[in-house]
Design a protein around this motif. Sequence first.
Motif, PDB file in Angstrom:
ATOM      1  N   ALA A 167       0.782  -1.184   0.128  1.00 60.00           N
ATOM      2  CA  ALA A 167       0.005  -0.160   0.129  1.00 60.00           C
ATOM      3  C   ALA A 167       0.872   1.266  -0.020  1.00 60.00           C
ATOM      4  CB  ALA A 167      -1.015  -0.027   1.227  1.00 60.00           C
ATOM      5  N   VAL A 168       1.901   1.231   0.761  1.00 54.37           N
ATOM      6  CA  VAL A 168       2.885   2.211   0.673  1.00 54.37           C
ATOM      7  C   VAL A 168       3.522   2.708  -0.630  1.00 54.37           C
ATOM      8  CG1 VAL A 168       5.055   3.205   1.601  1.00 54.37           C
ATOM      9  CG2 VAL A 168       3.585   2.093   3.122  1.00 54.37           C
ATOM     10  N   VAL A 169       4.065   1.453  -1.322  1.00 58.38           N
ATOM     11  CA  VAL A 169       4.569   1.828  -2.556  1.00 58.38           C
ATOM     12  C   VAL A 169       3.200   2.220  -3.581  1.00 58.38           C
ATOM     13  CG1 VAL A 169       5.643   0.448  -4.566  1.00 58.38           C
ATOM     14  CG2 VAL A 169       6.347   0.117  -2.164  1.00 58.38           C
ATOM     15  N   ARG A 170       2.351   1.422  -3.569  1.00 55.73           N
ATOM     16  CA  ARG A 170       1.187   1.924  -4.608  1.00 55.73           C
ATOM     17  C   ARG A 170       0.720   3.519  -4.582  1.00 55.73           C
ATOM     18  NH1 ARG A 170      -1.664  -2.030  -3.029  1.00 55.73           N
ATOM     19  NH2 ARG A 170      -0.983  -3.363  -4.474  1.00 55.73           N
ATOM     20  N   GLN A 171       0.570   3.694  -3.086  1.00 53.92           N
ATOM     21  CA  GLN A 171       0.166   5.255  -2.805  1.00 53.92           C
ATOM     22  C   GLN A 171       1.117   6.276  -3.394  1.00 53.92           C
ATOM     23  OE1 GLN A 171      -3.034   6.151  -1.397  1.00 53.92           O
ATOM     24  NE2 GLN A 171      -2.286   7.919  -2.448  1.00 53.92           N
ATOM     25  N   ALA A 172       2.432   5.926  -3.143  1.00 53.69           N
ATOM     26  CA  ALA A 172       3.468   6.925  -3.536  1.00 53.69           C
ATOM     27  C   ALA A 172       3.451   6.979  -5.099  1.00 53.69           C
ATOM     28  CB  ALA A 172       4.931   6.378  -3.274  1.00 53.69           C
ATOM     29  N   LEU A 173       3.048   5.823  -5.990  1.00 55.21           N
ATOM     30  CA  LEU A 173       3.173   5.968  -7.181  1.00 55.21           C
ATOM     31  C   LEU A 173       1.892   6.554  -7.710  1.00 55.21           C
ATOM     32  CD1 LEU A 173       4.262   2.345  -8.084  1.00 55.21           C
ATOM     33  CD2 LEU A 173       5.637   4.305  -8.742  1.00 55.21           C
ATOM     34  N   ASP A 174       0.792   6.448  -6.904  1.00 56.91           N
ATOM     35  CA  ASP A 174      -0.601   7.089  -7.315  1.00 56.91           C
ATOM     36  C   ASP A 174      -0.451   8.591  -7.096  1.00 56.91           C
ATOM     37  OD1 ASP A 174      -1.751   4.763  -7.884  1.00 56.91           O
ATOM     38  OD2 ASP A 174      -2.707   4.430  -6.010  1.00 56.91           O
ATOM     39  N   ASP A 175       0.324   8.928  -6.016  1.00 61.98           N
ATOM     40  CA  ASP A 175       0.633  10.413  -5.990  1.00 61.98           C
ATOM     41  C   ASP A 175       1.661  10.883  -6.835  1.00 61.98           C
ATOM     42  OD1 ASP A 175      -1.128  10.229  -3.744  1.00 61.98           O
ATOM     43  OD2 ASP A 175       0.115  10.221  -2.140  1.00 61.98           O
ATOM     44  N   GLY A 176       2.126  10.348  -7.935  1.00 64.72           N
ATOM     45  CA  GLY A 176       3.235  10.875  -8.867  1.00 64.72           C
ATOM     46  C   GLY A 176       4.532  10.661  -8.710  1.00 64.72           C
ATOM     47  N   ALA A 177       5.029   9.572  -7.672  1.00 68.01           N
ATOM     48  CA  ALA A 177       6.359   9.510  -7.320  1.00 68.01           C
ATOM     49  C   ALA A 177       6.833   8.731  -8.605  1.00 68.01           C
ATOM     50  CB  ALA A 177       6.545   8.572  -6.389  1.00 68.01           C
ATOM     51  N   ASP A 178       8.069   9.067  -8.901  1.00 68.12           N
ATOM     52  CA  ASP A 178       8.876   8.469 -10.211  1.00 68.12           C
ATOM     53  C   ASP A 178       9.115   7.010  -9.780  1.00 68.12           C
ATOM     54  OD1 ASP A 178      10.583   8.191 -12.368  1.00 68.12           O
ATOM     55  OD2 ASP A 178      12.344   8.404 -11.047  1.00 68.12           O
ATOM     56  N   PRO A 179       8.675   5.915 -10.539  1.00 66.69           N
ATOM     57  CA  PRO A 179       8.789   4.531 -10.263  1.00 66.69           C
ATOM     58  C   PRO A 179      10.391   4.268 -10.097  1.00 66.69           C
ATOM     59  CG  PRO A 179       7.359   5.086 -12.053  1.00 66.69           C
ATOM     60  CD  PRO A 179       7.733   6.234 -11.843  1.00 66.69           C
ATOM     61  N   GLU A 180      11.369   4.737 -10.832  1.00 66.87           N
ATOM     62  CA  GLU A 180      12.755   4.360 -10.778  1.00 66.87           C
ATOM     63  C   GLU A 180      13.036   4.722  -9.238  1.00 66.87           C
ATOM     64  OE1 GLU A 180      16.806   5.710 -12.708  1.00 66.87           O
ATOM     65  OE2 GLU A 180      15.309   4.964 -14.221  1.00 66.87           O
ATOM     66  N   ALA A 181      12.820   6.008  -8.844  1.00 66.98           N
ATOM     67  CA  ALA A 181      12.974   6.682  -7.450  1.00 66.98           C
ATOM     68  C   ALA A 181      12.420   5.538  -6.548  1.00 66.98           C
ATOM     69  CB  ALA A 181      12.732   8.014  -7.422  1.00 66.98           C
ATOM     70  N   VAL A 182      11.366   5.276  -6.682  1.00 66.40           N
ATOM     71  CA  VAL A 182      10.586   4.407  -5.865  1.00 66.40           C
ATOM     72  C   VAL A 182      11.519   3.063  -5.487  1.00 66.40           C
ATOM     73  CG1 VAL A 182       8.868   2.746  -5.197  1.00 66.40           C
ATOM     74  CG2 VAL A 182       8.183   5.194  -6.242  1.00 66.40           C
ATOM     75  N   LEU A 183      11.814   2.439  -6.991  1.00 66.48           N
ATOM     76  CA  LEU A 183      12.656   1.067  -6.841  1.00 66.48           C
ATOM     77  C   LEU A 183      14.030   1.470  -5.903  1.00 66.48           C
ATOM     78  CD1 LEU A 183      12.160   0.109 -10.600  1.00 66.48           C
ATOM     79  CD2 LEU A 183      11.144  -1.469  -8.417  1.00 66.48           C
ATOM     80  N   LEU A 184      14.783   2.495  -6.438  1.00 69.30           N
ATOM     81  CA  LEU A 184      15.935   2.434  -6.052  1.00 69.30           C
ATOM     82  C   LEU A 184      16.403   3.481  -4.664  1.00 69.30           C
ATOM     83  CD1 LEU A 184      17.698   3.117  -9.446  1.00 69.30           C
ATOM     84  CD2 LEU A 184      17.251   0.911  -8.133  1.00 69.30           C
ATOM     85  N   ASP A 185      15.517   4.443  -4.530  1.00 71.39           N
ATOM     86  CA  ASP A 185      15.713   5.501  -3.317  1.00 71.39           C
ATOM     87  C   ASP A 185      14.786   4.924  -2.146  1.00 71.39           C
ATOM     88  OD1 ASP A 185      17.752   6.963  -4.831  1.00 71.39           O
ATOM     89  OD2 ASP A 185      16.074   7.964  -5.847  1.00 71.39           O
ATOM     90  N   GLY A 186      13.762   3.923  -2.527  1.00 69.33           N
ATOM     91  CA  GLY A 186      12.823   3.514  -1.610  1.00 69.33           C
ATOM     92  C   GLY A 186      13.080   1.837  -1.289  1.00 69.33           C
ATOM     93  N   ILE A 187      12.745   1.032  -2.267  1.00 74.21           N
ATOM     94  CA  ILE A 187      12.890  -0.504  -2.043  1.00 74.21           C
ATOM     95  C   ILE A 187      14.361  -0.766  -1.693  1.00 74.21           C
ATOM     96  CG2 ILE A 187      12.347  -2.674  -2.870  1.00 74.21           C
ATOM     97  CD1 ILE A 187      10.186  -1.103  -4.406  1.00 74.21           C
ATOM     98  N   ALA A 188      15.178  -0.277  -2.434  1.00 74.60           N
ATOM     99  CA  ALA A 188      16.767  -0.876  -2.583  1.00 74.60           C
ATOM    100  C   ALA A 188      17.131  -0.243  -1.272  1.00 74.60           C
ATOM    101  CB  ALA A 188      17.315  -0.164  -3.618  1.00 74.60           C
ATOM    102  N   ARG A 189      16.917   0.930  -0.987  1.00 74.70           N
ATOM    103  CA  ARG A 189      17.184   1.515   0.409  1.00 74.70           C
ATOM    104  C   ARG A 189      17.023   0.601   1.529  1.00 74.70           C
ATOM    105  NH1 ARG A 189      16.492   7.748   1.481  1.00 74.70           N
ATOM    106  NH2 ARG A 189      17.682   7.804  -0.648  1.00 74.70           N
ATOM    107  N   VAL A 190      15.805   0.257   1.658  1.00 76.18           N
ATOM    108  CA  VAL A 190      15.259  -0.445   2.751  1.00 76.18           C
ATOM    109  C   VAL A 190      15.724  -1.900   2.744  1.00 76.18           C
ATOM    110  CG1 VAL A 190      13.090  -1.777   3.228  1.00 76.18           C
ATOM    111  CG2 VAL A 190      12.866   0.536   2.899  1.00 76.18           C
ATOM    112  N   GLN A 191      16.064  -2.406   1.520  1.00 78.05           N
ATOM    113  CA  GLN A 191      16.819  -3.915   1.532  1.00 78.05           C
ATOM    114  C   GLN A 191      18.314  -3.743   2.055  1.00 78.05           C
ATOM    115  OE1 GLN A 191      15.369  -6.544   0.967  1.00 78.05           O
ATOM    116  NE2 GLN A 191      17.005  -7.686   1.123  1.00 78.05           N
ATOM    117  N   GLY A 192      19.078  -2.764   1.818  1.00 76.53           N
ATOM    118  CA  GLY A 192      20.102  -2.477   2.436  1.00 76.53           C
ATOM    119  C   GLY A 192      20.278  -2.279   3.706  1.00 76.53           C
TER     120      GLY A 192
END
Length: 351
Positions: free
Chosen positions: A23-48
């Motif tokens: 839901a967090v990811v989906r809402q960010a994208l619905d709000d216009g977040a850049d998908p690449e930034a969500v992947l790399l600055d969001g998900i990848a950062r959390v995985q690190g």
Amino acid sequence: MPAFLAERLWTAVLAGDERAAAAVVRQALDDGADPEAVLLDGIARVQGRVGEEWAGNRITVAQEHAATAINERAVAVVAEHPAAAIDPSLGRVLVACVDGEWHGLPARLVAEVLKLRGWHVDYLGAHVPTPHLVAHIHRTGPDVVALSGSLPTRLPTAHATITACQAAGTPVLVGGAAFGPDGEYARLLGADAWAPDARTAADRLERHPLPRPQPDHQPIDDLPHLADQEYTMVARTRPQLVRTVFTGLENDYPAMRGYDETQRERTAEDLSHIVEFLGASLYTGDEELFSRFMLWTAGVLEARGVPARSLPPALDILGRELKDFPRATGILHCATKRLTSTPISVFGGTE
């Protein structure tokens, strides 16, 4: 937005709440977040951060696995979102992990970023046997293979895969921690290009497409320092070496006599990793590779309440067993010196 997203995603991941993470990811994208930034600055950062928390003994192995699975689901949310629907306009890239490499999320991130940049991507996932990879090359004719590896112990296999892909007429871009902090092992093994992360890999392919190997291309089949057969001997006798060191530690390190069965199993696993990384160091001809691993291991052990002083005796016993192999004993001596002269932090490194 990415920093805020990463914090909200981390909260959901740490709680093991897949729905909340999605839901967090989906809402960010619905709000216009850049998908690449969500992947790399969001998900990848959390995985690190997941990896850091595991190394620091602040989450369990089970929690680490659950967190990784949730992050993989979060990547799928991005891939399925309308904002990520990009028609392929560039060439074809085959993305895969080295045979024996089970850390598939970094490769998945590369695949999704390349899709967002307009590439047609074949993502084969983790642990792809080289013959299967080459068969896929012959069937689909990609412009480039993007090969991911997290563990240096997979470098010999990566070398064979790079060579096989180039022999099939396809250039290879490699990435991941396995290839060294600055990509030095990528160059050593003859890869056509190296990238430290998904964004850089995509930029590299956009700026300078990799030329296909020429018919007279001569891949690096052997490394000169392997002529001494030390790597081959260590790789083939790893189980025996582990047993010998384990028995030696029981005799020389009294604390081991009080270990329970779980502690004994973990000690055997640690010793197996030590011998594997010694093999990787012998294969690359880089003694620093082994020293870095031993310092990291010392930090992880300290975080788990196991004194790092247990490591030099193990290296000493291993060195005695390999006394007739000068490169191996030199690598072990260097690592022992680093362990005994460098203050160890309680998390995966040095102070």
